[in-house]
Design an enzyme around this catalytic site. Structure first.
Site, short mmCIF file in Angstrom:
data_model
loop_
_atom_site.label_atom_id
_atom_site.label_comp_id
_atom_site.label_asym_id
_atom_site.label_seq_id
_atom_site.Cartn_x
_atom_site.Cartn_y
_atom_site.Cartn_z
N GLU A 92 19.16 88.80 50.12
CA GLU A 92 19.15 87.42 50.52
C GLU A 92 19.40 86.49 49.35
O GLU A 92 18.94 86.74 48.23
CB GLU A 92 17.78 87.09 51.14
CG GLU A 92 17.75 87.55 52.58
CD GLU A 92 16.45 88.17 52.98
OE1 GLU A 92 15.84 88.89 52.15
OE2 GLU A 92 16.06 87.94 54.13
N CYS A 124 18.49 80.23 45.12
CA CYS A 124 17.53 81.29 44.79
C CYS A 124 18.24 82.62 44.95
O CYS A 124 18.75 82.94 46.03
CB CYS A 124 16.32 81.19 45.72
SG CYS A 124 15.13 82.51 45.47
N CYS A 177 11.88 95.63 46.21
CA CYS A 177 11.11 95.49 44.97
C CYS A 177 10.06 96.59 44.91
O CYS A 177 9.52 97.00 45.93
CB CYS A 177 10.42 94.13 44.92
SG CYS A 177 9.59 93.80 43.35
N CYS A 187 3.37 93.58 45.29
CA CYS A 187 2.38 92.51 45.40
C CYS A 187 1.91 92.42 46.85
O CYS A 187 2.73 92.45 47.77
CB CYS A 187 2.99 91.18 44.95
SG CYS A 187 3.60 91.24 43.25
N CYS A 209 3.37 89.67 49.38
CA CYS A 209 4.82 89.43 49.41
C CYS A 209 5.53 90.35 50.40
O CYS A 209 5.30 91.56 50.39
CB CYS A 209 5.40 89.65 48.01
SG CYS A 209 7.19 89.56 47.95
N GLY A 215 13.23 91.14 44.54
CA GLY A 215 13.23 91.95 43.33
C GLY A 215 12.50 91.33 42.16
O GLY A 215 12.20 90.15 42.13
N GLU A 216 12.22 92.19 41.19
CA GLU A 216 11.61 91.77 39.93
C GLU A 216 12.72 91.80 38.88
O GLU A 216 13.14 92.88 38.45
CB GLU A 216 10.46 92.74 39.59
CG GLU A 216 9.92 92.66 38.17
CD GLU A 216 9.56 91.23 37.72
OE1 GLU A 216 8.74 90.58 38.37
OE2 GLU A 216 10.13 90.78 36.71
N LEU A 237 1.26 84.05 37.92
CA LEU A 237 -0.13 84.36 37.55
C LEU A 237 -0.89 84.83 38.81
O LEU A 237 -1.40 85.94 38.86
CB LEU A 237 -0.77 83.12 36.93
CG LEU A 237 -2.19 83.26 36.41
CD1 LEU A 237 -2.30 84.32 35.32
CD2 LEU A 237 -2.72 81.92 35.89
N ASN A 238 -0.96 83.95 39.78
CA ASN A 238 -1.43 84.31 41.13
C ASN A 238 -2.89 84.74 41.27
O ASN A 238 -3.36 85.05 42.36
CB ASN A 238 -0.55 85.41 41.77
CG ASN A 238 0.86 84.91 42.03
OD1 ASN A 238 1.10 83.71 41.97
ND2 ASN A 238 1.78 85.80 42.31
N ASN A 277 3.14 81.61 52.02
CA ASN A 277 4.02 81.61 53.18
C ASN A 277 3.72 82.85 53.98
O ASN A 277 3.77 83.97 53.45
CB ASN A 277 5.48 81.60 52.73
CG ASN A 277 5.84 80.32 51.99
OD1 ASN A 277 5.57 79.22 52.47
ND2 ASN A 277 6.42 80.46 50.81
N CYS A 324 9.52 81.44 49.64
CA CYS A 324 9.04 82.39 48.64
C CYS A 324 8.29 83.53 49.31
O CYS A 324 7.40 83.30 50.12
CB CYS A 324 8.03 81.74 47.69
SG CYS A 324 8.67 80.44 46.70
N1 SAH Z 1 9.56 88.99 41.60
C1 SAH Z 1 9.42 87.79 40.89
C2 SAH Z 1 10.25 86.68 41.44
C3 SAH Z 1 10.36 86.54 42.96
S1 SAH Z 1 8.99 85.98 43.82
C4 SAH Z 1 7.96 87.37 40.84
O1 SAH Z 1 7.16 87.94 41.53
O2 SAH Z 1 7.64 86.47 40.06
C5 SAH Z 1 8.94 84.22 43.49
C6 SAH Z 1 7.54 83.64 43.63
O3 SAH Z 1 7.09 83.72 44.98
C7 SAH Z 1 6.51 84.37 42.79
O4 SAH Z 1 5.73 83.48 42.05
C8 SAH Z 1 5.64 85.07 43.83
O5 SAH Z 1 4.33 85.24 43.37
C9 SAH Z 1 5.73 84.11 45.00
N2 SAH Z 1 5.43 84.70 46.31
C10 SAH Z 1 5.55 85.98 46.69
N3 SAH Z 1 5.18 86.12 47.99
C11 SAH Z 1 4.81 84.89 48.42
C12 SAH Z 1 4.36 84.36 49.67
N4 SAH Z 1 4.24 85.15 50.76
N5 SAH Z 1 4.08 83.05 49.76
C13 SAH Z 1 4.27 82.23 48.69
N6 SAH Z 1 4.71 82.67 47.49
C14 SAH Z 1 4.97 83.98 47.34
FE1 SF4 Z 2 5.85 90.93 43.68
FE2 SF4 Z 2 7.94 89.35 43.15
FE3 SF4 Z 2 8.33 91.91 43.85
FE4 SF4 Z 2 7.46 90.16 45.67
S1 SF4 Z 2 9.44 90.14 44.65
S2 SF4 Z 2 6.65 92.28 45.30
S3 SF4 Z 2 6.18 88.82 44.41
S4 SF4 Z 2 7.30 91.18 42.00
#
Ligand code: SAH
Ligand code: SF4
Length: 377
Positions: free
Chosen positions: A95, A134, A141, A145, A148, A192-193, A246-247, A326, A369
């Site tokens: 995407e 984006c 990935c 997390c 996500c 992806g990371e 950070l989260n 989200n 996100c």
């Molecule tokens: N993989 C990288 C970049 C993509 S995610 C990373 O994790 O940083 C981009 C942002 O969206 C990150 O800060 C992630 O923590 C956040 N994110 C992931 N899942 C989410 C969700 N369901 N709702 C809101 N933000 C989310």
């Molecule tokens: Fe975590 Fe970013 Fe991968 Fe989603 S895309 S699993 S937030 S590292």
């Protein structure tokens, strides 16, 4: 004779120079190719008008191809956001999201991308027609997390540099964007990371800067915290701005949400951030996904203040972006209320930390996100 068969999209000027040399052509052909593929964003070799027809034919016969990615599907949100499903020849897809007016993630980051919003009083001051793209760096990935949706796909494969750049040129072409007239930001925050595909990611960045024509100050990469690559990024002479996901406000919580925190904990992230060399006026962003009753209490916010204070000299350059979670099916969290989000923000701003609430974009079409998992309906 050695086969010249190759894909052009993703090659840098050096590699193109080698390619044309192998064809027995002069070096200026490499510059014409570079300009055509990246700056002019041609979609096929036929569009390469600077090359005579016989040369294009010869390239084809040698198996030299230009395969720009294809838009498989397009979903349009009520807020104007467009989620593209972009397909590659091997059947995989990712995407790419187009957000007219950006998503607010740029606000207050000290760059020209964020300035016009920082200076406003009330409605955003719109001096430029702008948008944010984006982009994905991997199919799926591996980081897993817990909040996500991309994590649910697992890791399918890395994207090549050409596939990363191609997402952007394809979306720019779909909107007939003239980069001299429109202000576009790029965020590496799709599937992806990026730091788990570092070489292709950073090669794509260079092609975007040197070829397509994006200033590095209008790009941001977000990482879940692959610490060694933060040090590597700091050594690049061409690089996006850095955002760290950070989260969570302590290691117990962060390890629960982001399993790689076992390997690279908050202290190691702070150490890397402390020595990350910033450009003039550049800021570094800490992202924090707010999960209702999980990591969003005032106590959590106070712990975040302590983490930011631990940055020493770098504290003055740090900002925090809050993202209310989200939602998505199969994920056991809730979105906090606006009042909880604002209470969290207040603790940070009261401590003098610039803290912004990211505006969710395209939630209705699974474009926001953490919602990217190739939903097709
Ligand atoms: N993989 C990288 C970049 C993509 S995610 C990373 O994790 O940083 C981009 C942002 O969206 C990150 O800060 C992630 O923590 C956040 N994110 C992931 N899942 C989410 C969700 N369901 N709702 C809101 N933000 C989310
Ligand atoms: Fe975590 Fe970013 Fe991968 Fe989603 S895309 S699993 S937030 S590292």
């Amino acid at each position: 004779m050695e086969s010249l068969a190759t894909e052009i999209l993703g090659l840098n000027i050096q590699e193109l120079t080698d390619l044309v040399a192998n064809l027995g052509e002069p070096a200026y052909r490499a510059r014409q190719l570079f300009q055509g593929v990246y700056k002019d964003r041609i979609r096929s070799l036929e569009e390469l008008s600077t090359f005579p027809k016989f040369l294009r034919e010869r390239m084809k016969q040698e198996g030299i191809s230009l395969s720009t990615p294809v838009i498989d599907k397009k979903f349009v949100s009520t807020d104007g956001t467009i989620r593209y499903l972009i397909a590659f020849p091997d059947g995989q897809s990712v995407e790419t999201v187009w957000m007219p007016e950006g998503d607010g993630g740029e606000t207050g980051d000290g760059s020209d991308a964020g300035d016009e919003e920082e200076s406003h009083s009330g409605l955003p001051k719109k001096t430029y027609d702008r948008a944010t793209i984006c982009v994905s760096s991997q199919v799926g990935c591996a980081v897993n997390c817990q909040f996500c949706m991309t994590a649910l796909l697992g890791l399918k494969r890395n994207l090549s540099a050409g596939e990363i750049v191609g997402q952007i040129t394809t979306v720019l072409n779909d909107h007939s964007v003239d980069l001299d007239k429109k202000r576009i930001n790029i965020v590496f925050m799709g599937q992806g990371e990026p730091f788990n595909n570092y070489d292709n990611f950073i090669k794509a960045v260079r092609l975007l800067v040197e070829g397509v024509g994006f200033p590095q100050s209008r790009m941001t990469v977000s990482t879940s915290g692959i610490v060694p690559r933060i040090y590597d990024l700091g050594k690049e002479d061409v690089r996006p701005k850095l955002a760290i996901s950070l989260n969570a406000s302590n290691d117990v919580e962060r390890t629960k949400l982001i399993p790689i925190n076992k390997k690279w904990d908050i202290a190691s992230l702070v150490d890397a951030a402390k020595v990350f060399p910033l450009r003039n006026r550049e800021r570094m962003t800490f992202e924090y996904v707010l999960l209702d009753q999980e990591n969003d209490s005032p106590q959590n916010a106070r712990e975040v203040v302590q983490i930011i204070r631990g940055l020493g000299d770098k504290q003055a350059s740090a900002k925090v972006n809050l993202i209310a979670w989200n939602s998505g099916p199969e994920i056991p969290f809730n979105t906090p209320s606006d009042s909880r989000v604002h209470a969290f923000q207040k603790v940070l701003t009261d401590a003098g930390i610039p803290t912004f609430i990211r505006r969710p974009r395209g939630r209705d079409i699974y474009a926001a996100c953490g919602q990217l998992k190739r939903t097709t309906a």
